[in-house]
Each structure stands twice: as C-alpha cells, then as structure tokens.
Enzyme design. Structure first.
Site, PDB file in Angstrom:
ATOM      1  N   GLU A 153      23.458 -36.339 -11.917  1.00 44.65           N
ATOM      2  CA  GLU A 153      24.351 -35.293 -11.375  1.00 44.65           C
ATOM      3  C   GLU A 153      25.784 -35.312 -11.885  1.00 44.65           C
ATOM      4  OE1 GLU A 153      24.099 -35.754  -7.125  1.00 44.65           O
ATOM      5  OE2 GLU A 153      21.955 -35.331  -7.055  1.00 44.65           O
ATOM      6  N   GLU A 259      12.136 -35.300  -8.260  1.00 46.89           N
ATOM      7  CA  GLU A 259      12.365 -35.474  -6.816  1.00 46.89           C
ATOM      8  C   GLU A 259      11.832 -34.268  -6.044  1.00 46.89           C
ATOM      9  OE1 GLU A 259      16.482 -36.527  -6.000  1.00 46.89           O
ATOM     10  OE2 GLU A 259      16.612 -37.727  -7.813  1.00 46.89           O
TER      11      GLU A 259
HETATM   12  C1  XIL Z   1      18.463 -39.550  -0.974  1.00 47.69           C
HETATM   13  C2  XIL Z   1      17.531 -40.433  -0.157  1.00 47.69           C
HETATM   14  O1  XIL Z   1      16.280 -39.819  -0.096  1.00 47.69           O
HETATM   15  C3  XIL Z   1      18.090 -40.648   1.221  1.00 47.69           C
HETATM   16  O2  XIL Z   1      17.317 -41.609   1.934  1.00 47.69           O
HETATM   17  C4  XIL Z   1      19.542 -41.123   1.151  1.00 47.69           C
HETATM   18  O3  XIL Z   1      20.095 -41.174   2.446  1.00 47.69           O
HETATM   19  C5  XIL Z   1      20.386 -40.199   0.287  1.00 47.69           C
HETATM   20  O4  XIL Z   1      19.766 -40.067  -0.988  1.00 47.69           O
HETATM   21  N1  XIL Z   1      19.301 -36.716  -5.112  1.00 47.69           N
HETATM   22  C6  XIL Z   1      18.990 -37.984  -5.541  1.00 47.69           C
HETATM   23  C7  XIL Z   1      18.389 -38.957  -4.594  1.00 47.69           C
HETATM   24  O5  XIL Z   1      19.097 -38.274  -6.743  1.00 47.69           O
HETATM   25  O6  XIL Z   1      18.767 -40.277  -4.854  1.00 47.69           O
HETATM   26  C8  XIL Z   1      18.720 -38.603  -3.162  1.00 47.69           C
HETATM   27  O7  XIL Z   1      17.991 -39.488  -2.310  1.00 47.69           O
HETATM   28  C9  XIL Z   1      18.399 -37.152  -2.875  1.00 47.69           C
HETATM   29  C10 XIL Z   1      19.223 -36.264  -3.748  1.00 47.69           C
END
Ligand code: XIL
Length: 370
Positions: A153, A259
């Site tokens: 990001e 994701e």
């Molecule tokens: C999220 C996790 O799922 C949560 O448990 C945590 O509180 C915050 O992060 N983008 C990403 C991930 O790259 O690492 C994030 O994961 C979600 C958004």
C-alpha cells in the site's frame, strides 16, 4: 442405484464430508488457493479452522504475526514464535507460504522511524533498519517462504506516493529501495510482490504499471502484483478487475489476488461520510443479521457475486498465480470488526461453523467451466 447415489453425493451441497471436493484440488492447473492463519489459530493448534485450511488451501498467509509491530513491538523485543509455527505448519502441509509483509505504513510502530533518543532517523539509517529486518526474515524463514509482499500500500488512488513516514524520510524512491533491499537479501527462489487495495482505481492501476516498467528498466526484481481483493457486493465491476489483471500481466509479472473477501454488509456509505472507522459501532441498521442467520435471498446474492468473480478469475487464469482468501471462515474474518466494530458480517466461503456455504459450491463449479 450406484450411479444415482454417486450423482447425488457429487451434487450434494450440504455440510463438509469426505466427499466434499477440495477447493485447491478443483483449481489445480489454474491457480493456487490460499487462506490465512490468524494469531489465535497459531496459538491454538486444535482450532477447528485447521480442518478447512488443511483440506482446501495450498497456500497460506500469516494474517498478523509477521507484521513489523507484531514481531517487534519495541526495539528490544522480537517475537519469532507465531511465525515459526506458521512456517512449520505450512511447510509440513506443503503449502506455498507468503511473507506478509516486509514494509507497510500500518501496524508498524513509531520506534522504527526513530533513534534511541526518539529523534527521527535519517534516510540512510531507515534504509539500514529496513535491510536488517529483511536479513532477519531471510535468515530465519527464507528457505521456506516463497512469496513476499515486499511493500504493502505505498501508492494512493490518484497514483501518487502515499505520504507515509517511509516516504517522508526516504523520499519517493522508498518502494524502489525496498525492492532493492528485498532482492539483495532474500534467496533467489523468493518471488517479490507489490501489494495494494482498490487496484481498479485508474490512477493506482496506471502508477503500478509504470512502477513495474520502471523497475524492470533499472534491472530491479519484481515478480508479481498483489491485488488485495477486499471487494463489495456491487463494487468493483468484474470487467474493471479483469482490466487491471490484464494491465499488470502485460508488464510481464504474475497477478496474485492476495486478500479476497466480499463484504456483504457493505461499507461504502461509511467511508463516503469520511467517519473515523475506529469510532463506528454496530447498530440494527448496519448490522441486520446479528444472530448469523442470513435470509436465503441474501445467501443467493452473495453466492452469485462470488460466482461472477471466479468466472472472471478463471478466464484470466493464465495471468493469475494465486487466489488467497483473507481468513478461513465468517466467524473470525476481520470484516466483523472493520470498519464497524462488532458486526456479524458474511464474507468468505465457510460459515461460522466452518461449513461450506452455497458460495463455496458455486465457486467450485467455475473451476470446471474452463
Ligand atoms: C488486517 C487483519 O486481518 C486484522 O486482524 C488486523 O486487525 C488489521 O489488519 N490489508 C492488509 C492486511 O494488507 O494485512 C490487513 O489485515 C487487511 C487490509
């Protein structure tokens, strides 16, 4: 009779049995299918989620334990245990492991950018600290981990560099320097990825394409682009997702959906109102199914959304190396707490009892349509 029984069982859409096909086996030859291990799963080896993970995924990402703030909450503490467990579990199960994530503006403590006296680091000192982290990762887990989200990001929707602490201290070449460090420290088999969300935003998409071309012209290794895939029920259009996949693939790298989850309850309105996400609370309006019972019509809408997404992904399979779900089941998926805390959300293919949902069977069907 035997034939009938066979047909009935292969069409069976109920709870998981031995006859339920494995998701990753169904997509064999198309792309890997991944999921995550949360910290609480890693702390509890008898978590029922492992039944899903072992059968349906051939790739795994650590949901939180490898982030800089979790590994090193303070400069003098290093937590290896959960990452060690993650790597041990995935290696034993021959799952392609993901290092998530080397460098991200979020979940990174302030000490990372400061010296012992609390004074901001120089560019050189921060780059040296980043290199140390990459070296530590390479030494301890470099052999086992295949994919690395080197930077997470760093590009905004308009295509500009995110004004993160990294960018402020290092400058606009933060991402480039991160990839240089990763390629110099991680082993040759490592695949280096740039990962981001909302990759259908034209500004971000074009900037990512330009970045990959720039790196390649300078001889800097980059092997893949990760599209996070935190998508909504009605956004983005699958045609726009396909256009981004094609644009990234045209630069010669593989695309990973890193994701994936679909936010059934939605959130656009909250962001549109620009409310501080942490302060949002669940209400009957934004949390309509608190007991976890989704009306059949909503279940169907959700299954259709997953189906259209996977039909598109299967069409694009030549460009796609991996599709990873962000979690295992609806029970613990992060969207129960983001951007509103304490909702009962519906986002993945397995329900709160770790049973395959109608969307699971719809996704399975798409693997056969190629
Ligand atoms: C999220 C996790 O799922 C949560 O448990 C945590 O509180 C915050 O992060 N983008 C990403 C991930 O790259 O690492 C994030 O994961 C979600 C958004």
């Amino acid at each position: 009779m035997a034939t009938l029984a066979l047909v009935a069982s292969s069409c069976s859409k109920g709870p998981e049995t031995n006859a339920t096909p494995s998701l990753h086996e169904a997509f064999d030859g198309l792309f890997l299918i991944g999921g995550t291990l949360s910290d609480s799963m890693l702390e509890n080896p008898s978590d029922p989620g492992y039944n899903v993970v072992a059968k349906h995924f051939n790739s795994l990402s650590p949901e939180n334990c490898m982030k800089w703030g979790r590994m090193n909450p303070t400069p003098t503490e290093t937590h290896y245990e959960l990452v060690d467990s993650f790597v041990r579990y995935g290696s034993q199960n021959q799952q392609a492991l993901v290092g998530h994530t080397l460098f991200w503006h979020s979940q990174t403590p302030d000490w990372v950018y400061q010296d012992a006296a609390g004074k901001e680091l120089s560019r050189e000192a921060l780059l040296a600290r980043m290199r140390e982290r990459a070296e530590l990762m390479a030494k301890r887990w470099g052999d086992e981990i295949l994919y690395w989200d080197v930077v997470n990001e760093s590009i905004l929707g308009d295509g500009s560099w995110r004004k993160s602490k990294y960018q402020q201290i290092i400058g606009d070449d933060f991402t480039e320097q991160a990839f240089r460090i990763a390629s110099e420290t991680l082993p040759p088999h490592a695949k280096l990825l740039y990962n981001d969300y909302s990759m259908t935003d034209p500004g971000r998409r074009d900037a990512v394409v330009a970045m990959v071309k720039d790196f390649k012209s300078k001889g800097i290794r980059i092997d893949g682009i990760g599209m996070q895939g935190h998508w909504l029920m009605d956004f983005p259009d699958t045609a726009d997702i396909a256009a981004s996949i094609a644009a990234f693939a045209a630069t010669g790298v593989k695309v990973h959906i890193t994701e994936l989850d679909i936010d059934l309850l939605g959130r656009a309105a909250f962001f549109g109102a620009n409310v501080d996400a942490e302060k949002l609370v669940a209400t009957p309006e934004n949390n309509p199914y608190p007991d976890g019972n989704l009306p059949a019509s909503e279940e169907e809408r959700f299954a259709q959304r997953y189906q259209e997404i996977f039909e598109m992904l299967v069409q694009q399979a030549d460009h796609i190396e991996r599709v990873t779900f962000w979690g295992v089941s609806d029970k613990t998926n992060w969207l129960n707490n983001f951007p509103v805390r304490g909702r009962t959300n519906f986002s993945l293919l397995f329900d709160r009892n770790f049973q395959p949902k109608p969307a699971f069977y719809r996704v399975l069907e798409t693997a056969k349509k190629r």
